[in-house]
Scaffold this motif. Structure first.
Motif, PDB file in Angstrom:
ATOM      1  N   ASP A  51      43.515  -0.838 -29.467  1.00 41.37           N
ATOM      2  CA  ASP A  51      44.025  -0.914 -28.129  1.00 41.37           C
ATOM      3  C   ASP A  51      44.799  -2.331 -28.203  1.00 41.37           C
ATOM      4  OD1 ASP A  51      42.719   1.255 -27.418  1.00 41.37           O
ATOM      5  OD2 ASP A  51      40.913   0.324 -26.801  1.00 41.37           O
ATOM      6  N   PRO A  54      49.221  -2.577 -29.282  1.00 43.50           N
ATOM      7  CA  PRO A  54      50.506  -2.365 -28.555  1.00 43.50           C
ATOM      8  C   PRO A  54      50.617  -3.816 -27.662  1.00 43.50           C
ATOM      9  CG  PRO A  54      48.957  -0.441 -28.540  1.00 43.50           C
ATOM     10  CD  PRO A  54      48.375  -1.557 -29.085  1.00 43.50           C
ATOM     11  N   HIS A  55      49.954  -4.453 -27.266  1.00 45.70           N
ATOM     12  CA  HIS A  55      49.807  -5.650 -26.539  1.00 45.70           C
ATOM     13  C   HIS A  55      50.513  -6.823 -27.487  1.00 45.70           C
ATOM     14  CE1 HIS A  55      47.645  -4.229 -22.982  1.00 45.70           C
ATOM     15  NE2 HIS A  55      46.830  -3.848 -23.870  1.00 45.70           N
ATOM     16  N   ALA A  58      54.136  -6.096 -28.206  1.00 41.73           N
ATOM     17  CA  ALA A  58      54.659  -6.601 -26.985  1.00 41.73           C
ATOM     18  C   ALA A  58      55.328  -7.739 -26.791  1.00 41.73           C
ATOM     19  CB  ALA A  58      54.101  -5.862 -25.556  1.00 41.73           C
ATOM     20  N   THR A  59      54.117  -8.569 -27.085  1.00 46.44           N
ATOM     21  CA  THR A  59      54.271 -10.265 -27.110  1.00 46.44           C
ATOM     22  C   THR A  59      55.269 -10.691 -28.037  1.00 46.44           C
ATOM     23  OG1 THR A  59      52.091 -10.493 -25.840  1.00 46.44           O
ATOM     24  CG2 THR A  59      53.143 -12.222 -26.957  1.00 46.44           C
ATOM     25  N   GLU A 194      53.700 -12.937 -19.055  1.00 48.71           N
ATOM     26  CA  GLU A 194      52.880 -11.671 -18.983  1.00 48.71           C
ATOM     27  C   GLU A 194      51.912 -11.927 -17.814  1.00 48.71           C
ATOM     28  OE1 GLU A 194      53.741 -10.191 -23.605  1.00 48.71           O
ATOM     29  OE2 GLU A 194      51.749 -11.514 -22.806  1.00 48.71           O
ATOM     30  N   LYS A 199      53.171  -4.801 -17.984  1.00 51.26           N
ATOM     31  CA  LYS A 199      52.346  -3.642 -18.367  1.00 51.26           C
ATOM     32  C   LYS A 199      51.628  -3.816 -19.586  1.00 51.26           C
ATOM     33  CE  LYS A 199      55.471  -0.365 -15.611  1.00 51.26           C
ATOM     34  NZ  LYS A 199      55.887   0.808 -15.596  1.00 51.26           N
ATOM     35  N   LYS A 200      52.167  -4.498 -20.529  1.00 54.94           N
ATOM     36  CA  LYS A 200      51.668  -4.842 -21.878  1.00 54.94           C
ATOM     37  C   LYS A 200      51.868  -6.129 -22.292  1.00 54.94           C
ATOM     38  CE  LYS A 200      53.772  -1.391 -24.136  1.00 54.94           C
ATOM     39  NZ  LYS A 200      54.489  -0.541 -25.153  1.00 54.94           N
ATOM     40  N   GLY A 201      50.981  -6.558 -23.384  1.00 47.31           N
ATOM     41  CA  GLY A 201      51.229  -8.063 -23.855  1.00 47.31           C
ATOM     42  C   GLY A 201      49.678  -8.731 -23.869  1.00 47.31           C
ATOM     43  N   PHE A 205      46.368  -8.187 -21.605  1.00 45.45           N
ATOM     44  CA  PHE A 205      45.036  -8.250 -22.176  1.00 45.45           C
ATOM     45  C   PHE A 205      44.129  -9.256 -21.756  1.00 45.45           C
ATOM     46  CE2 PHE A 205      42.030  -8.701 -25.742  1.00 45.45           C
ATOM     47  CZ  PHE A 205      41.631  -7.446 -25.980  1.00 45.45           C
TER      48      PHE A 205
END
Length: 251
Positions: A51, A54-55, A58-59, A194, A199-201, A205
């Motif tokens: 999980d 993806p974060h 994105a970062t 972020e 939405k992601k990053g 998280f």
């Protein structure tokens, strides 16, 4: 060999700190929500990796784009201030003042002005990255050997030839020093941006982990940020060794 020795000493020191941390947490029976043990953080890191990836990606993407933009802007500003002394006297104090504005205060204003898209995030990263590039590049350009500069002028070299053949090679070590500082700041800037809307990053998280009191996940995010900063620093350092040595041979 010396580099490996320094790296080995730092690794051993960190290992000793983690062992001490683990012992204190277990000995004092500190609850997980207050301070998790390193073993619990590592376990959670592996469990949440599917999980978390993806974060991380994105970062990384946001960091690299923002760093490239900030470094380019900083390099252009440094050249302008170097070439135009009048502009230097007018603009340089304003650049210093711009660094006194806390990013965490400026970020919400950028969100209000530009929305929750990509633009305000890139502005935040660029703002924290460009200033080290400006200062380092200007210092490097000023350190050009005056005798060599005068010699090239005597040979009829244009300003462009003097810059590319003499001033830029002299400024490269300083430029890379500023770039390494900016690289570490860029990861921090990406995470801060972020926090304010994404939405992601890793920042997203971390926000979710804090709201659910998953302190182990917060530490997973913190250590990941540190590793990303170190990796980006190492890449730039490797690039510096390649380019600066190559330039030195040419000169």
């Amino acid at each position: 060999m010396k580099l490996w020795q320094r790296g080995g000493a730092a690794t051993l020191f960190l290992l000793a700190l983690f062992i001490l941390w683990e012992v204190i947490v277990r000995w004092q029976e500190i609850p997980m929500w207050l301070l998790p043990a390193p073993s619990a953080i590592v376990t959670e890191g592996f469990q949440s990796l599917p999980d978390f990836i993806p974060h991380i990606l994105a970062t990384i993407e946001l960091t690299l784009v923002g760093l490239c933009i900030g470094a380019s802007i900083g390099f252009i500003i440094a050249l302008m201030l170097h070439r135009l002394p009048i502009v230097n006297r007018m603009i340089y104090p304003l650049l210093i003042l711009s660094q006194n504005v806390p990013t965490i205060v400026l970020a919400p204003l950028l969100i209000i002005w530009f929305g929750f898209g990509l633009l305000p995030k890139l502005i935040i990263i660029s703002l924290v990255c460009f200033f080290p590039i400006v200062v380092a590049t200007m210092d490097g350009l000023k350190n050009t050997d005056p005798a060599l500069k005068h010699y090239m002028q005597m040979m009829g070299a244009t300003k462009g030839q003097t810059f590319w053949k003499l001033e830029l090679p002299y400024a490269l070590p300083s430029l890379f020093s500023g770039l390494k500082i900016a690289a570490t700041y860029s990861v921090m800037g990406a995470v801060i941006s972020e926090w304010l809307g994404a939405k992601k990053g890793i920042g997203v998280f971390m926000t979710y982990a804090q709201s659910s009191f998953r302190i182990d996940r917060v530490f997973v995010a913190i250590f990941t940020i540190m590793l990303l900063s170190m990796a980006l620093f190492a890449v730039i350092q490797l690039l510096e060794r390649t380019l600066v040595k190559g330039r030195a041979k040419e000169v």
